[in-house]
Design an enzyme around this catalytic site. Sequence first.
Site, mmCIF file in Angstrom:
data_model
loop_
_atom_site.group_PDB
_atom_site.id
_atom_site.type_symbol
_atom_site.label_atom_id
_atom_site.label_comp_id
_atom_site.label_asym_id
_atom_site.label_seq_id
_atom_site.Cartn_x
_atom_site.Cartn_y
_atom_site.Cartn_z
ATOM 1 N N ALA A 109 0.647 5.671 0.549
ATOM 2 C CA ALA A 109 -0.141 6.837 0.921
ATOM 3 C C ALA A 109 0.711 8.085 0.723
ATOM 4 O O ALA A 109 1.861 8.013 0.282
ATOM 5 C CB ALA A 109 -0.618 6.715 2.368
ATOM 6 N N SER A 110 0.139 9.226 1.061
ATOM 7 C CA SER A 110 0.828 10.486 0.803
ATOM 8 C C SER A 110 2.041 10.669 1.704
ATOM 9 O O SER A 110 3.009 11.329 1.318
ATOM 10 C CB SER A 110 -0.133 11.655 0.989
ATOM 11 O OG SER A 110 -0.737 11.596 2.265
ATOM 12 N N ALA A 120 3.575 7.889 3.523
ATOM 13 C CA ALA A 120 4.390 6.689 3.697
ATOM 14 C C ALA A 120 3.925 5.603 2.753
ATOM 15 O O ALA A 120 2.896 5.739 2.073
ATOM 16 C CB ALA A 120 4.305 6.207 5.148
ATOM 17 N N GLN A 121 4.688 4.524 2.720
ATOM 18 C CA GLN A 121 4.272 3.335 2.004
ATOM 19 C C GLN A 121 4.621 2.118 2.859
ATOM 20 O O GLN A 121 5.533 2.163 3.692
ATOM 21 C CB GLN A 121 4.919 3.251 0.632
ATOM 22 C CG GLN A 121 6.428 3.225 0.601
ATOM 23 C CD GLN A 121 6.969 3.392 -0.816
ATOM 24 O OE1 GLN A 121 6.594 4.299 -1.555
ATOM 25 N NE2 GLN A 121 7.842 2.470 -1.216
ATOM 26 N N ASP A 160 -9.899 7.990 13.450
ATOM 27 C CA ASP A 160 -10.103 7.792 12.010
ATOM 28 C C ASP A 160 -10.456 6.332 11.721
ATOM 29 O O ASP A 160 -9.738 5.653 10.970
ATOM 30 C CB ASP A 160 -8.842 8.203 11.249
ATOM 31 C CG ASP A 160 -9.076 8.328 9.750
ATOM 32 O OD1 ASP A 160 -10.242 8.506 9.353
ATOM 33 O OD2 ASP A 160 -8.104 8.237 8.979
ATOM 34 N N ALA A 179 0.859 -1.187 0.000
ATOM 35 C CA ALA A 179 0.000 0.000 0.000
ATOM 36 C C ALA A 179 0.893 1.234 0.000
ATOM 37 O O ALA A 179 2.035 1.182 0.456
ATOM 38 C CB ALA A 179 -0.929 0.000 1.213
ATOM 39 N N LYS A 224 6.200 0.368 7.792
ATOM 40 C CA LYS A 224 5.620 1.628 7.342
ATOM 41 C C LYS A 224 6.756 2.639 7.227
ATOM 42 O O LYS A 224 7.292 3.097 8.243
ATOM 43 C CB LYS A 224 4.549 2.118 8.320
ATOM 44 C CG LYS A 224 3.820 3.373 7.876
ATOM 45 C CD LYS A 224 2.714 3.731 8.865
ATOM 46 C CE LYS A 224 1.979 4.994 8.433
ATOM 47 N NZ LYS A 224 0.910 5.364 9.399
#
Length: 559
Positions: free
Chosen positions: A138-139, A141-142, A292, A136, A157
């Site tokens: 994201a903005s 991290a990956q 979240d 996956a 992460k």
Amino acid sequence: MWETLGTVRDLGRLQEIASVLIRYGFGDLVRRIGLADVLERAGRLLHWNDTQQMLRMTAPVRVRRAMEDLGPTFVKLGQVLATRVDLFPPDWIAEFSELQNAVPALPYAQVREQLERDLGAPASEVFAWLDETPMAAASLAQAHRATLHDGTAVVLKIRRPGIREVIEADLRLLARLAEIVEARLPDLQRYRPAEVVQQFQVSLRRELDFAAECRNAERIARNFHGRDDILIPNVHWRWTCESLNVQDFVDGIAGRDLAAVDAAGLDRVALAHRGARIVLKMVLEDGCFHADPHPGNIIYLRDGRIGVIDFGMVGAISEQRRFQVAQLLHGLVSQDPEAVADVLLDWAGGVDVDESRLQQDISTFVDQYRGVPLKDLHMGLMLGNITQLLRQYALTLPADLALMIKTFLTLEGMGRQLDPQFDMASAARPYLERVMWQRYAPAAMFKRGKRSLVGALELMGELPRDVRRLLQMARRGRLQLKVETTALQGFGDQVNRAANRLVVGIVTAALIIGSSIVMHSVGGISSRWLLALGVAGFIGAGFCGIWILFSIWRSGKTP
């Protein structure tokens, strides 16, 4: 005012922001806040392209699309705005909630150097296997899957290299922008941009610290110690730091994959109620909650447990605030408008509000649910209506309560996806009653009484010393009473400006008369010195006159 933004290091980013805003039809906003002027003075040309196609979109859609194009900082800002149900109507909240972190992953070669620096050793020495293809991205991290040498499956992460510098530059610009928006655009002041940006800065800087995220996870895990309905992955602190998070891999079904839930034979109704109990305990009992809990952060395990990941955004509310929340929700569930009004007025603080009208509107709102069976109450809809009432009276929630209400809305939405008959009100009622009773339990009352008594004794102990100091200051003539009245201060400023103009006007008139007398005195214009003195006087009078006219024009008044 925009000159403070015109630093060399931020000019390029300013141009990017302005170009994206113009592309989505916000060119007028760019001009009104002065962004176009400062860029054009710096030699950065803006392309005022045709935006007719973008203008066909609704304003919330255009703002969401612009945030996506502006990058990770603004995507995260949109996610924070999605929690401010007290500031934005449902259509805006829906668009902000659509902002996703999914972005193209970086090649492993670009993150390898930072990863091994954080690990303190080559990756091959730490992991028996490491998947170089991200699972996956994201903005910020990956994530990569890996296996330790002892066979433990883990997830890495990894923070994107250089992302902190980009975000810090954006945060500087956003802080300046919020100040200027509040000063130049009064119609946007109701959204409290400076307050929102300040909340966002704190939230984003916390989210950039992966070690803080792990501490949040462990704190919530301790609160659920001994429970067999939730799984929070174990953190491997040996390799975890600010820019790297190493934790156990949770093998299960993604929260958004309901088809896989059915295929695995899991009980949707049981999962909905189990998830509700988990979140309600976090919010109402522990005061520390996952802020979240969207489907991407929820994993359903095949043994019926619920895995919770990604604790970058965590909310915390005090005991007093939890009681107010319980009082509000209990008032909604039990149709008690007075209790609801009392809580909202407490939250209003010093804001001037028509209390009688507010109580009447709340009574009308609550009365529409009188007699409705508990299972038919939609708590998310009720909370949404309450926040709409807050917007109507220009009341705003503290940031912790905004996060909590957003969490409740998300929880009910997920519950109804799993079970269309999900009854959030019935699930919440036992927790609400428990919080209410705990507030007035003998142990809790004794604790509050003891705290109050200690405070009173400390005050009495300090009182003689404070009185002695007060008398000493009075004897020495140093005792002063300072009273500030905003209205009188403004009036004083106006009188001061008027007096300054009057004095300059008198000086101007004196210069004109004096120069005329000097130039027509004995010797007249035959004396070069007298001529120069007279001309200088007229020039000074001209400057004074121009200053007076400019001052009057700037104050918005006519001569």
